[in-house]
Design a protein around this motif. Structure first.
Motif, PDB file in Angstrom:
ATOM      1  N   THR A  56       0.815  -1.218   0.000  1.00  0.00           N
ATOM      2  CA  THR A  56       0.000   0.000   0.000  1.00  0.00           C
ATOM      3  C   THR A  56       0.854   1.276   0.000  1.00  0.00           C
ATOM      4  OG1 THR A  56      -0.213  -0.090   2.424  1.00  0.00           O
ATOM      5  CG2 THR A  56      -2.021  -1.030   1.102  1.00  0.00           C
ATOM      6  N   THR A  74      -8.913   4.122   0.799  1.00  0.00           N
ATOM      7  CA  THR A  74      -9.583   3.102   1.626  1.00  0.00           C
ATOM      8  C   THR A  74     -10.053   1.927   0.766  1.00  0.00           C
ATOM      9  OG1 THR A  74     -10.296   4.809   3.160  1.00  0.00           O
ATOM     10  CG2 THR A  74     -11.446   2.706   3.276  1.00  0.00           C
ATOM     11  N   ILE A  75     -10.688   2.218  -0.351  1.00  0.00           N
ATOM     12  CA  ILE A  75     -11.163   1.149  -1.239  1.00  0.00           C
ATOM     13  C   ILE A  75      -9.984   0.374  -1.818  1.00  0.00           C
ATOM     14  CG2 ILE A  75     -12.361   0.691  -3.417  1.00  0.00           C
ATOM     15  CD1 ILE A  75     -14.148   3.107  -2.733  1.00  0.00           C
ATOM     16  N   ILE A  78      -8.410  -1.876   0.847  1.00  0.00           N
ATOM     17  CA  ILE A  78      -9.240  -3.055   1.155  1.00  0.00           C
ATOM     18  C   ILE A  78      -9.023  -4.139   0.099  1.00  0.00           C
ATOM     19  CG2 ILE A  78     -11.632  -3.891   1.211  1.00  0.00           C
ATOM     20  CD1 ILE A  78     -12.361  -1.277   2.662  1.00  0.00           C
ATOM     21  N   ILE A  81      -5.610  -5.752   0.679  1.00  0.00           N
ATOM     22  CA  ILE A  81      -5.671  -6.621   1.865  1.00  0.00           C
ATOM     23  C   ILE A  81      -6.414  -7.915   1.537  1.00  0.00           C
ATOM     24  CG2 ILE A  81      -6.661  -6.824   4.184  1.00  0.00           C
ATOM     25  CD1 ILE A  81      -6.119  -3.724   4.417  1.00  0.00           C
ATOM     26  N   ALA A  82      -7.510  -7.821   0.799  1.00  0.00           N
ATOM     27  CA  ALA A  82      -8.277  -9.016   0.419  1.00  0.00           C
ATOM     28  C   ALA A  82      -7.429  -9.974  -0.393  1.00  0.00           C
ATOM     29  CB  ALA A  82      -9.519  -8.608  -0.356  1.00  0.00           C
ATOM     30  N   THR A 111      -9.885  -9.851   6.141  1.00  0.00           N
ATOM     31  CA  THR A 111     -10.105  -8.827   5.113  1.00  0.00           C
ATOM     32  C   THR A 111     -10.809  -7.615   5.684  1.00  0.00           C
ATOM     33  OG1 THR A 111     -10.281 -10.566   3.446  1.00  0.00           O
ATOM     34  CG2 THR A 111     -11.144  -8.409   2.862  1.00  0.00           C
ATOM     35  N   THR A 112     -11.765  -7.873   6.571  1.00  0.00           N
ATOM     36  CA  THR A 112     -12.507  -6.764   7.160  1.00  0.00           C
ATOM     37  C   THR A 112     -11.989  -6.409   8.547  1.00  0.00           C
ATOM     38  OG1 THR A 112     -14.156  -8.303   8.001  1.00  0.00           O
ATOM     39  CG2 THR A 112     -14.598  -7.271   5.871  1.00  0.00           C
ATOM     40  N   ASN A 113     -10.842  -6.961   8.920  1.00  0.00           N
ATOM     41  CA  ASN A 113     -10.240  -6.647  10.214  1.00  0.00           C
ATOM     42  C   ASN A 113      -9.794  -5.189  10.178  1.00  0.00           C
ATOM     43  OD1 ASN A 113      -8.546  -6.351  12.431  1.00  0.00           O
ATOM     44  ND2 ASN A 113      -7.862  -8.461  12.348  1.00  0.00           N
ATOM     45  N   CYS A 114     -10.404  -4.375  10.988  1.00  0.00           N
ATOM     46  CA  CYS A 114     -10.101  -2.948  10.941  1.00  0.00           C
ATOM     47  C   CYS A 114      -8.685  -2.655  11.399  1.00  0.00           C
ATOM     48  CB  CYS A 114     -11.123  -2.165  11.741  1.00  0.00           C
ATOM     49  SG  CYS A 114     -11.272  -2.699  13.438  1.00  0.00           S
ATOM     50  N   LEU A 117      -6.614  -2.644   8.052  1.00  0.00           N
ATOM     51  CA  LEU A 117      -6.898  -1.424   7.279  1.00  0.00           C
ATOM     52  C   LEU A 117      -6.433  -0.186   8.049  1.00  0.00           C
ATOM     53  CD1 LEU A 117      -8.146  -0.071   4.822  1.00  0.00           C
ATOM     54  CD2 LEU A 117     -10.336  -0.069   6.033  1.00  0.00           C
ATOM     55  N   THR A 120      -2.653   0.379   7.634  1.00  0.00           N
ATOM     56  CA  THR A 120      -2.210   0.933   6.344  1.00  0.00           C
ATOM     57  C   THR A 120      -2.543   2.427   6.249  1.00  0.00           C
ATOM     58  OG1 THR A 120      -4.292   0.242   5.296  1.00  0.00           O
ATOM     59  CG2 THR A 120      -2.420  -1.267   5.141  1.00  0.00           C
TER      60      THR A 120
END
Length: 192
Positions: A56, A74-75, A78, A81-82, A111-114, A117, A120
């Protein structure tokens, strides 16, 4: 500019993602029943954090900034990360099937682990260099792993304890998590 030691100390203790920023709570509560699953989840999150930080950073500085589309970070992050979570999931399914089954639904939830995200985005917001971003990712993942292992030990002791019926299960787990979080407040003065 933060030094190597200051970034390491902050990532492990004073700015721990789980206990001070309250990010990554879902796997912290869901996977910390056993030390083995905690170790696997912590290692997987650390791997994804380091890879995500390493990709990133240049993506933000060499693609998003020159094109003037930093608002899409952000998009874009994500999606990156996915990609790494899929890599980890495939590798664990092939190489360590028992751990893959033990992690269950929590593995794709990285993947949705804040925390991942958040890491980064905080690397960009804190204006870390590439090496500082990777270092912060590694020690943040190590801090996540350390807290999961600590909490798995606490949970095993709580399950064996003579707890009033009203507090058994989720209430006792949340109280134990709160006490562990409070104990990390003691590190807040370290490093200035």
């Amino acid at each position: 500019m933060k030094t190597f030691f200051a970034i390491m100390l902050a990532a492990l203790l004073t700015d721990n993602f789980v206990l001070t920023k309250f990010m990554g709570i879902c796997p912290f509560l869901g996977v910390s029943k056993k030390a083995s699953s905690s170790l696997g989840m912590g290692a997987a999150v650390t791997f994804v954090m380091v890879c995500a930080a390493a990709v990133t950073y240049p993506f933000y500085h060499f693609v998003l900034e020159p094109l003037g589309i930093t608002y899409l970070k952000t998009i874009a992050f994500i999606l990156i990360i996915a990609l790494f979570v899929q890599l980890v999931e495939t590798a664990l399914k092939k190489l360590i099937p028992p751990l893959y089954k033990a992690l269950g639904v929590y593995l794709p939830l990285i993947t949705t682990n804040c925390a991942v995200l958040g890491l980064t985005i905080l690397n960009i917001d804190n204006e870390y260099t590439f090496l500082q971003s990777v270092e912060n990712a590694f020690f943040s993942g190590a801090g996540f792993l350390m807290v999961l292992l600590l909490f798995s030990g606490v949970r095993s002791r709580v399950e064996e304890a003579d707890v009033p019926e009203t507090f058994k299960g989720v209430p006792a787990t949340l109280i134990a998590a709160a006490i562990l979080s409070l104990s990390f407040l003691g590190f807040s003065g370290i490093g200035g």
